[in-house]
Design a protein around this motif. Structure first.
Motif, mmCIF file in Angstrom:
data_model
loop_
_atom_site.group_PDB
_atom_site.id
_atom_site.type_symbol
_atom_site.label_atom_id
_atom_site.label_comp_id
_atom_site.label_asym_id
_atom_site.label_seq_id
_atom_site.Cartn_x
_atom_site.Cartn_y
_atom_site.Cartn_z
ATOM 1 N N ASN A 175 -12.079 -32.171 -79.986
ATOM 2 C CA ASN A 175 -12.999 -31.845 -81.083
ATOM 3 C C ASN A 175 -14.274 -32.676 -81.031
ATOM 4 N N THR A 217 -16.503 -31.453 -78.170
ATOM 5 C CA THR A 217 -17.114 -30.151 -78.412
ATOM 6 C C THR A 217 -18.231 -30.242 -79.438
ATOM 7 N N TYR A 259 -14.635 -25.981 -84.138
ATOM 8 C CA TYR A 259 -15.897 -25.600 -83.498
ATOM 9 C C TYR A 259 -16.572 -24.465 -84.260
#
Length: 388
Positions: A193, A196, A297
């Motif tokens: 996470n 990203t 995301y």
């Protein structure tokens, strides 16, 4: 009470934010990718003077009204040379970029002539031919690049040509990314996470610092969150906001004044949260996202992108881009995020497969389709897409 919509949560986030103070002045060498905070007016004209657009001879149009005609050559001028005045009935040999001599009103290319001194002019032309006039591209005092422009290399070159060495740009928001979960701290699960979201935010012009991962201990999370907020204009957390026993983000922040936690009518990423934290008298917005990578995301693109745009100076948030569907898509009662690609017609189609948890599927996608909750099948309609 029904879950708030994606539009409701976007509005919640936008309305709690204000643009960062600015602008900041940056040198042109560091201006690429920055957004102009004000119109930039040309300090000098481009071109700065009338000059030759071709190699040839500077002459008066009145002297070549009938051709052929022979004119004595009284000088040679290259770019940067002192410029003599042109006398009637004569010619001056001139190179591309050289200032047009006073008295001359056109340039006869070498290809239209024979001989060198005197030069024999074989073709006639009207005044102004093969001459670039002062201010023809940009005049002094004219807006060269308007406010709101994202500066590319050509803009930077133009700004240099009109006499600027620095430009006023919007400040870059500082984003702190804080992932949570004991499984991330002990290495059982990689922290995708943070990677990203940091990459996505950097692509949106933010200055990103990752402060995680942090485990499920409330005291440790509170301390790390305070560090992140002290160094950031916006903090994004992932994980810890659902209804489990170890949802540390929700446990620490739910009693903070003005914080909201709940479910948004979207899939994936139904659990969401947002609020503003007071850190030493400074209000720092905190956007709390789910921990599932695809949901995190997608939610960042829906809400974090908007938040960064407001902080950078766009009160309306990030612009919405719509593209026509190339295949039917069923719209239910919640907004659905579907990984998609462009077809041969430039339309978007969803990728086959389960989109809720597959990072591999998301990595194959070019966009996320934001399918609105219309409760019917959408055919060739234009829908919002989020660039990946």
């Amino acid at each position: 009470m029904p879950d708030p919509s994606v539009a409701d949560h976007r509005t919640r986030v936008r309305q709690a934010l204000t643009p960062l103070p600015g602008p900041v002045e940056v040198p042109l060498a560091g201006a690429r990718g920055r957004v102009l905070a004000a119109d930039v007016v040309a300090a000098v004209a481009v071109p700065p003077f009338d000059h030759a657009a071709m190699d040839g001879f500077a002459v008066r149009a009145a002297d070549i009204g009938s051709v052929p005609v022979e004119l004595p050559v009284t000088g040679v001028v290259a770019a940067g040379d002192p410029v003599p005045a042109l006398q009637a009935g004569t010619a001056i040999r001139i190179m591309t970029g050289a200032e047009l001599p006073p008295g001359a009103d056109l340039v006869v290319p070498f290809e239209w002539t024979a001989g060198s001194d005197p030069v024999r002019v074989l073709e006639t032309a009207a005044a102004g031919r093969h001459v670039r006039r002062r201010g023809e591209d940009v005049d002094a005092g004219e807006v060269a690049v308007p406010a709101g422009t994202t500066l590319g290399p050509a803009h930077v070159g133009l700004l240099a040509s009109v006499g600027h060495r620095t430009v006023p740009v919007r400040p870059r928001p500082r984003l702190g990314v804080l992932s949570t979960g004991a499984e991330l701290v002990n290495g059982d699960v990689p922290d995708s996470n943070s990677a990203t979201i940091a990459a996505a935010a950097a692509g949106l012009g933010a200055e990103v610092t990752c402060f995680g991962p942090v485990g499920d201990d409330p005291a440790a999370f509170r301390a790390r969150l305070r560090d992140a907020a002290a160094a950031s204009d916006l903090v994004v957390t992932t994980g810890g906001i659902s209804a489990g026993d170890h949802d540390v983000v929700k446990a620490v922040l739910r009693d903070e004044p003005g914080f909201w936690f709940g479910k948004v009518a979207q899939r994936p990423g139904r659990p969401q949260g947002f609020g503003v934290l007071d850190v030493d008298g400074r209000a720092v917005p905190v956007l709390t996202l789910p921990g599932t990578p695809v949901a995190a995301y997608g939610a960042f693109l829906l809400y974090g992108r908007d938040a960064l745009a407001v902080l950078a100076g766009d009160p309306a948030g990030a612009p919405v881009r719509r593209v026509r569907l190339g295949a039917p898509v069923h719209a239910g009662d919640r907004t659905v995020l579907l990984p998609g690609v462009y077809d041969d017609n430039g339309h978007v189609v969803p990728l086959p497969g389960h989109a809720g948890h597959s990072q591999r599927l998301l990595a194959r996608a070019e966009v996320l389709l934001v399918v609105p909750p219309l409760g019917r099948t959408l055919e060739a309609e234009a829908i919002e897409v989020l660039d990946l």
